[in-house]
Design a protein around this motif. Structure first.
Motif, PDB file in Angstrom:
ATOM      1  N   ILE A 192       0.841  -1.196   0.000  1.00  0.00           N
ATOM      2  CA  ILE A 192       0.000   0.000   0.000  1.00  0.00           C
ATOM      3  C   ILE A 192       0.878   1.249   0.000  1.00  0.00           C
ATOM      4  O   ILE A 192       1.846   1.345   0.756  1.00  0.00           O
ATOM      5  CB  ILE A 192      -0.917   0.040   1.239  1.00  0.00           C
ATOM      6  N   THR A 193       0.517   2.191  -0.847  1.00  0.00           N
ATOM      7  CA  THR A 193       1.079   3.541  -0.791  1.00  0.00           C
ATOM      8  C   THR A 193      -0.083   4.525  -0.853  1.00  0.00           C
ATOM      9  O   THR A 193      -1.216   4.150  -1.168  1.00  0.00           O
ATOM     10  CB  THR A 193       2.052   3.812  -1.949  1.00  0.00           C
ATOM     11  N   GLY A 194       0.190   5.782  -0.543  1.00  0.00           N
ATOM     12  CA  GLY A 194      -0.872   6.770  -0.549  1.00  0.00           C
ATOM     13  C   GLY A 194      -0.441   8.079  -1.166  1.00  0.00           C
ATOM     14  O   GLY A 194       0.756   8.358  -1.305  1.00  0.00           O
ATOM     15  N   ASP A 195      -1.428   8.882  -1.538  1.00  0.00           N
ATOM     16  CA  ASP A 195      -1.139  10.234  -2.026  1.00  0.00           C
ATOM     17  C   ASP A 195      -0.592  11.094  -0.894  1.00  0.00           C
ATOM     18  O   ASP A 195       0.344  11.872  -1.074  1.00  0.00           O
ATOM     19  CB  ASP A 195      -2.413  10.864  -2.598  1.00  0.00           C
ATOM     20  N   PHE A 196      -1.195  10.941   0.294  1.00  0.00           N
ATOM     21  CA  PHE A 196      -0.742  11.642   1.491  1.00  0.00           C
ATOM     22  C   PHE A 196      -0.582  10.641   2.618  1.00  0.00           C
ATOM     23  O   PHE A 196      -1.331   9.668   2.720  1.00  0.00           O
ATOM     24  CB  PHE A 196      -1.767  12.701   1.934  1.00  0.00           C
ATOM     25  N   ALA A 197       0.399  10.876   3.489  1.00  0.00           N
ATOM     26  CA  ALA A 197       0.492  10.187   4.765  1.00  0.00           C
ATOM     27  C   ALA A 197       0.432  11.257   5.845  1.00  0.00           C
ATOM     28  O   ALA A 197       1.168  12.254   5.775  1.00  0.00           O
ATOM     29  CB  ALA A 197       1.791   9.398   4.878  1.00  0.00           C
ATOM     30  N   ILE A 198      -0.460  11.071   6.808  1.00  0.00           N
ATOM     31  CA  ILE A 198      -0.555  12.013   7.924  1.00  0.00           C
ATOM     32  C   ILE A 198      -0.116  11.293   9.192  1.00  0.00           C
ATOM     33  O   ILE A 198      -0.577  10.202   9.500  1.00  0.00           O
ATOM     34  CB  ILE A 198      -1.967  12.621   8.060  1.00  0.00           C
ATOM     35  N   VAL A 199       0.811  11.919   9.918  1.00  0.00           N
ATOM     36  CA  VAL A 199       1.566  11.235  10.959  1.00  0.00           C
ATOM     37  C   VAL A 199       1.636  12.118  12.199  1.00  0.00           C
ATOM     38  O   VAL A 199       1.725  13.348  12.095  1.00  0.00           O
ATOM     39  CB  VAL A 199       2.986  10.923  10.430  1.00  0.00           C
ATOM     40  N   LYS A 200       1.602  11.481  13.376  1.00  0.00           N
ATOM     41  CA  LYS A 200       1.783  12.195  14.648  1.00  0.00           C
ATOM     42  C   LYS A 200       3.108  11.769  15.271  1.00  0.00           C
ATOM     43  O   LYS A 200       3.341  10.589  15.537  1.00  0.00           O
ATOM     44  CB  LYS A 200       0.628  11.852  15.596  1.00  0.00           C
ATOM     45  N   GLY A 201       3.994  12.739  15.495  1.00  0.00           N
ATOM     46  CA  GLY A 201       5.258  12.483  16.169  1.00  0.00           C
ATOM     47  C   GLY A 201       5.334  13.233  17.480  1.00  0.00           C
ATOM     48  O   GLY A 201       4.428  13.998  17.835  1.00  0.00           O
ATOM     49  N   TRP A 202       6.413  13.035  18.187  1.00  0.00           N
ATOM     50  CA  TRP A 202       6.637  13.736  19.448  1.00  0.00           C
ATOM     51  C   TRP A 202       7.531  14.955  19.215  1.00  0.00           C
ATOM     52  O   TRP A 202       7.134  16.088  19.446  1.00  0.00           O
ATOM     53  CB  TRP A 202       7.275  12.781  20.467  1.00  0.00           C
ATOM     54  N   LYS A 203       8.734  14.719  18.693  1.00  0.00           N
ATOM     55  CA  LYS A 203       9.661  15.797  18.390  1.00  0.00           C
ATOM     56  C   LYS A 203      10.181  15.639  16.967  1.00  0.00           C
ATOM     57  O   LYS A 203      10.307  14.529  16.454  1.00  0.00           O
ATOM     58  CB  LYS A 203      10.850  15.795  19.343  1.00  0.00           C
ATOM     59  N   ALA A 204      10.497  16.768  16.356  1.00  0.00           N
ATOM     60  CA  ALA A 204      11.137  16.760  15.039  1.00  0.00           C
ATOM     61  C   ALA A 204      12.108  17.932  14.985  1.00  0.00           C
ATOM     62  O   ALA A 204      12.033  18.866  15.789  1.00  0.00           O
ATOM     63  CB  ALA A 204      10.105  16.874  13.925  1.00  0.00           C
ATOM     64  N   ASP A 205      13.021  17.870  14.020  1.00  0.00           N
ATOM     65  CA  ASP A 205      13.858  19.040  13.765  1.00  0.00           C
ATOM     66  C   ASP A 205      13.444  19.671  12.445  1.00  0.00           C
ATOM     67  O   ASP A 205      12.518  19.203  11.781  1.00  0.00           O
ATOM     68  CB  ASP A 205      15.351  18.682  13.809  1.00  0.00           C
ATOM     69  N   HIS A 206      14.120  20.749  12.065  1.00  0.00           N
ATOM     70  CA  HIS A 206      13.747  21.480  10.849  1.00  0.00           C
ATOM     71  C   HIS A 206      13.817  20.594   9.617  1.00  0.00           C
ATOM     72  O   HIS A 206      13.109  20.824   8.631  1.00  0.00           O
ATOM     73  CB  HIS A 206      14.688  22.673  10.635  1.00  0.00           C
ATOM     74  N   PHE A 207      14.683  19.594   9.645  1.00  0.00           N
ATOM     75  CA  PHE A 207      14.888  18.736   8.485  1.00  0.00           C
ATOM     76  C   PHE A 207      13.841  17.626   8.384  1.00  0.00           C
ATOM     77  O   PHE A 207      13.874  16.830   7.451  1.00  0.00           O
ATOM     78  CB  PHE A 207      16.276  18.095   8.544  1.00  0.00           C
ATOM     79  N   GLY A 208      12.940  17.538   9.368  1.00  0.00           N
ATOM     80  CA  GLY A 208      11.895  16.512   9.320  1.00  0.00           C
ATOM     81  C   GLY A 208      12.279  15.196   9.945  1.00  0.00           C
ATOM     82  O   GLY A 208      11.536  14.209   9.811  1.00  0.00           O
ATOM     83  N   ASN A 209      13.417  15.128  10.630  1.00  0.00           N
ATOM     84  CA  ASN A 209      13.741  13.921  11.393  1.00  0.00           C
ATOM     85  C   ASN A 209      12.785  13.839  12.585  1.00  0.00           C
ATOM     86  O   ASN A 209      12.585  14.833  13.284  1.00  0.00           O
ATOM     87  CB  ASN A 209      15.183  13.970  11.883  1.00  0.00           C
ATOM     88  N   VAL A 210      12.208  12.663  12.826  1.00  0.00           N
ATOM     89  CA  VAL A 210      11.113  12.548  13.794  1.00  0.00           C
ATOM     90  C   VAL A 210      11.403  11.489  14.851  1.00  0.00           C
ATOM     91  O   VAL A 210      11.929  10.410  14.549  1.00  0.00           O
ATOM     92  CB  VAL A 210       9.785  12.187  13.080  1.00  0.00           C
ATOM     93  N   ILE A 211      11.013  11.813  16.088  1.00  0.00           N
ATOM     94  CA  ILE A 211      11.026  10.856  17.195  1.00  0.00           C
ATOM     95  C   ILE A 211       9.597  10.683  17.690  1.00  0.00           C
ATOM     96  O   ILE A 211       8.856  11.667  17.840  1.00  0.00           O
ATOM     97  CB  ILE A 211      11.912  11.360  18.355  1.00  0.00           C
ATOM     98  N   TYR A 212       9.189   9.437  17.942  1.00  0.00           N
ATOM     99  CA  TYR A 212       7.866   9.137  18.500  1.00  0.00           C
ATOM    100  C   TYR A 212       8.023   8.813  19.981  1.00  0.00           C
ATOM    101  O   TYR A 212       9.106   8.435  20.446  1.00  0.00           O
ATOM    102  CB  TYR A 212       7.227   7.965  17.758  1.00  0.00           C
ATOM    103  N   ARG A 213       6.930   8.932  20.705  1.00  0.00           N
ATOM    104  CA  ARG A 213       6.975   8.715  22.159  1.00  0.00           C
ATOM    105  C   ARG A 213       6.228   7.448  22.539  1.00  0.00           C
ATOM    106  O   ARG A 213       5.007   7.352  22.371  1.00  0.00           O
ATOM    107  CB  ARG A 213       6.393   9.924  22.881  1.00  0.00           C
ATOM    108  N   HIS A 214       6.974   6.472  23.034  1.00  0.00           N
ATOM    109  CA  HIS A 214       6.407   5.244  23.595  1.00  0.00           C
ATOM    110  C   HIS A 214       5.411   4.587  22.617  1.00  0.00           C
ATOM    111  O   HIS A 214       5.689   4.487  21.426  1.00  0.00           O
ATOM    112  CB  HIS A 214       5.774   5.521  24.954  1.00  0.00           C
TER     113      HIS A 214
END
Length: 232
Positions: free
Chosen positions: A150-172
Motif C-alpha cells: 500500500i502507498t498513498g497520495d498523502f500520509a498524515i503522521v503524529k510524532g513527538w519531536k522533530a527538527d527542521h529537516f523533518g527527522n522525527v522521534i515518536y513517544r512510547h
C-alpha cells in the motif's frame, strides 16, 4: 518551507494539494498517536471520496471518526471496527466500502509500500475470507497468499519531536503505525509537539529520517483516553 527546512506554519499549508478521491494513510492506534489536527483540517477542507488506510477509524466524534460524520470517506482499509458505532453502521448498511486486513499484514503492506516492494506472500489469512481471490503459493509445505503493498497520495503522521529537516522521534506506544505510514506517502506530513534545532536530536533516537518527510508542523493535542476503567 524551502530546501531542507520542512517546517510549515499552518494546517492549510500542511495539507496543500489534498483533493477529492485521494488515498490517505493515517498513523495511530485507536486514538493513541493520531494526527488529530491534520484530521481536523481534512474535515475543514471538505474533500470527499477518500480512501483512508489506518489501523481503525477513530471513535465516534473524534479522530478519523469525524470524517465518517461528513461522509468524506468512500473506502476504509483497516484492521478492526472497534467501538465506533458510526463505522459499524456505515459498514453494515453498505454505505462505506471496508477492506478488513489482519493487523500485521496491514503494517507490512505499508512497510513494503515504503520500501518499494509491490507485494509479498504471507500465511496470515490463508483458508479464511481474507484469502478470497488472492494468489496462493506453497513454500516448504505451507500455503501463503499474495498481498499487495500500500502507498498513498498523502500520509498524515503524529510524532513527538522533530527538527527542521523533518527527522522525527515518536513517544512510547504513540509510535504504533506512524513510522510505517510515514514511509509510504507520496507527500508525508508530520505534526509534532515540538520542533527543535538541527543537531538537537540524538541521531540514535530518530525513528523516521527526514528523507521520508515533506512537511512538519507544531500542533497542540487533546490526547483523549479512549476507555478509562476505574475501581468503584
Amino acid at each position: 518551507m524551502s530546501g531542507l527546512d520542512k517546517r510549515v506554519y499552518s494546517y492549510e499549508e500542511a495539507l496543500d494539494g489534498l483533493t477529492d478521491d485521494m488515498t490517505v494513510l493515517a498513523g495511530g492506534f485507536g486514538i493513541c498517536g493520531i494526527p488529530e489536527n491534520l484530521i481536523a483540517e481534512i474535515r475543514r477542507r471538505g474533500v470527499k471520496g477518500l480512501t483512508v488506510v489506518s489501523n481503525n477509524c477513530g471513535i465516534d466524534g473524534f479522530g478519523l471518526g469525524v470524517l465518517l460524520e461528513d461522509r468524506q470517506i468512500r473506502k476504509m482499509i483497516a484492521s478492526y471496527v472497534g467501538e465506533n458505532a458510526l463505522f459499524e453502521q456505515q459498514l453494515l448498511s453498505g454505505e462505506l466500502e471496508v477492506e478488513l486486513t489482519p493487523q500485521g499484514t496491514l503494517a507490512e503492506k505499508m512497510r513494503a509500500g515504503g520500501a518499494g516492494i509491490p507485494a509479498f506472500f504471507t500465511a496470515t489469512g490463508y483458508g479464511t475470507p481474507i484469502a478470497e481471490g488472492k494468489e496462493v503459493r506453497e513454500f516448504n509445505g505451507r500455503k501463503y497468499i499474495l498481498e499487495p503493498s500500500i502507498t498513498g497520495d498523502f500520509a498524515i503522521v503524529k510524532g513527538w519531536k522533530a527538527d527542521h529537516f523533518g527527522n522525527v522521534i515518536y513517544r512510547h506506544t504513540a509510535q504504533n503505525f506512524n513510522p510505517l505510514a510515514a514511509t509510504a506517502g507520496r507527500i508525508t506530513v508530520v505534526e509534532v509537539e515540538e520542533i527543535v534545532e538541527p543537531g538537537e536530536l540524538d541521531p540514535a533516537h530518530i525513528h523516521t529520517p527526514g528523507i521520508y518527510v515533506d512537511r512538519v508542523i507544531v500542533g497542540s493535542f487533546e490526547k483523549r483516553i479512549e476507555k478509562r476503567t476505574v475501581r468503584s
